[in-house]
Design an enzyme around this catalytic site. Sequence first.
Site, PDB file in Angstrom:
ATOM      1  N   MET A 166       0.629  -1.158   0.136  1.00 31.11           N
ATOM      2  CA  MET A 166       0.249   0.098  -0.116  1.00 31.11           C
ATOM      3  C   MET A 166       0.588   1.469   0.341  1.00 31.11           C
ATOM      4  O   MET A 166       2.106   0.884   0.277  1.00 31.11           O
ATOM      5  CB  MET A 166      -1.012  -0.194   1.261  1.00 31.11           C
TER       6      MET A 166
ATOM      7  N   GLN B 225       7.772  -3.427  -3.609  1.00 28.98           N
ATOM      8  CA  GLN B 225       6.650  -3.584  -4.421  1.00 28.98           C
ATOM      9  C   GLN B 225       7.203  -1.791  -5.029  1.00 28.98           C
ATOM     10  O   GLN B 225       6.975  -1.074  -4.937  1.00 28.98           O
ATOM     11  CB  GLN B 225       5.617  -2.519  -4.133  1.00 28.98           C
TER      12      GLN B 225
ATOM     13  N   CYS C 178      -3.200  -1.255  -7.941  1.00 23.27           N
ATOM     14  CA  CYS C 178      -3.509   0.168  -7.374  1.00 23.27           C
ATOM     15  C   CYS C 178      -4.480   0.943  -8.090  1.00 23.27           C
ATOM     16  O   CYS C 178      -4.466   1.146  -9.883  1.00 23.27           O
ATOM     17  CB  CYS C 178      -2.393   0.794  -7.241  1.00 23.27           C
TER      18      CYS C 178
ATOM     19  N   LYS D 178       1.038  -8.303  -9.109  1.00 20.74           N
ATOM     20  CA  LYS D 178      -0.190  -7.957  -8.398  1.00 20.74           C
ATOM     21  C   LYS D 178      -1.155  -7.268  -9.026  1.00 20.74           C
ATOM     22  O   LYS D 178      -0.600  -6.498  -9.941  1.00 20.74           O
ATOM     23  CB  LYS D 178      -0.198  -7.599  -6.781  1.00 20.74           C
TER      24      LYS D 178
ATOM     25  N   HIS E  18      -6.068  -9.177  -6.700  1.00 20.10           N
ATOM     26  CA  HIS E  18      -7.542  -8.529  -6.289  1.00 20.10           C
ATOM     27  C   HIS E  18      -8.682  -9.125  -7.050  1.00 20.10           C
ATOM     28  O   HIS E  18      -8.935  -8.662  -7.851  1.00 20.10           O
ATOM     29  CB  HIS E  18      -7.147  -7.365  -5.825  1.00 20.10           C
TER      30      HIS E  18
ATOM     31  N   ASN F  97      -5.917 -12.202  -2.209  1.00 25.93           N
ATOM     32  CA  ASN F  97      -6.112 -10.634  -2.675  1.00 25.93           C
ATOM     33  C   ASN F  97      -7.544  -9.539  -1.932  1.00 25.93           C
ATOM     34  O   ASN F  97      -8.199 -10.275  -3.557  1.00 25.93           O
ATOM     35  CB  ASN F  97      -4.774  -9.469  -2.679  1.00 25.93           C
ATOM     36  N   GLY F  98      -7.749  -9.334  -0.744  1.00 26.05           N
ATOM     37  CA  GLY F  98      -9.243  -8.761  -1.081  1.00 26.05           C
ATOM     38  C   GLY F  98      -9.789  -9.261   0.089  1.00 26.05           C
ATOM     39  O   GLY F  98     -10.039 -10.563   0.445  1.00 26.05           O
TER      40      GLY F  98
ATOM     41  N   ALA G 247      -3.624  -6.668   3.539  1.00 26.96           N
ATOM     42  CA  ALA G 247      -3.203  -4.949   3.390  1.00 26.96           C
ATOM     43  C   ALA G 247      -4.611  -4.175   4.791  1.00 26.96           C
ATOM     44  O   ALA G 247      -3.619  -3.959   5.307  1.00 26.96           O
ATOM     45  CB  ALA G 247      -3.061  -4.558   2.078  1.00 26.96           C
ATOM     46  N   ARG G 248      -5.922  -3.200   3.789  1.00 28.36           N
ATOM     47  CA  ARG G 248      -6.039  -2.656   5.524  1.00 28.36           C
ATOM     48  C   ARG G 248      -6.288  -3.958   6.239  1.00 28.36           C
ATOM     49  O   ARG G 248      -6.564  -3.118   7.456  1.00 28.36           O
ATOM     50  CB  ARG G 248      -7.430  -2.723   4.667  1.00 28.36           C
TER      51      ARG G 248
END
Length: 250
Positions: free
Chosen positions: A1, A53, A82, A121, A150, A181-182, A205-206
């Site tokens: 991120m 990244q 992103c 990614k 994702h 991811n997600g 991530a979050r």
Amino acid sequence: MVRYSKGAFREVLRDYNVDIAYTPMILADVFKSSEFARTDYTTNDIDSPVVVQFAAHDPVDLAQAAQLVAPYCDGIDLNCGCPQKWAYKERIGAYLSDKPETVREMVRAVKAVVSTPCSVKIRRHPTDDRQTIELVKRAEMMGVDWITIHGRTRHQKSTEPVDFNIIKMVKESVGVPVLANGGIFSVEDADEMYEKTGVDGVMSARGLLQNPALFAGYEHTPLEAVQKYRQLRAGIRHTDIHLPPPHHVS
């Protein structure tokens, strides 16, 4: 991120069952050209495995950035996911979702100059799942070492459900390891992702920003994690390694 997951945060994560940590997204063209920009990335003997990244749309920029960072990391990742508007305008991140040939050339450029493992990614293509599959297949042809998908498009909100089917399709379309991811905010979320997609690993991530101990089964951030992060942020470790100046680029 962007801006998150710097050294102190990565070190905290490693206490709580995180196997591989990624740096924040770094602009490859700035990184390879500016010694000052490179001071934003430090690492040490504890910071491993670490994946740097990068965001890029030019193979030369990415390859030169990869050459500089390769001695100081365990993997190099091309961010094609992103969703931020500024990134799309700069032709990086999710802009590359329907640019499989560009991604292919960037992976090839990295593999030509370094032996460090390279990954991409991605996000689900906004309108055509076939484009998603085409992108990962071309990346695999160029020797990409693993792929992270994702399960949302760049237009979807983070509160919308992740599409397990596209993740499963990606996993079944390539022979390299696939990470998902997600929507990963708990061990139960990770277990569901494994069960429904058959992937080789799960990324958060979050979820980790909210609770860096989630993979260790904690429902809330433990106090000792907060205390360690504050201590690490109070000063740079004497073992931190900084990258070399620009003349080392070939």
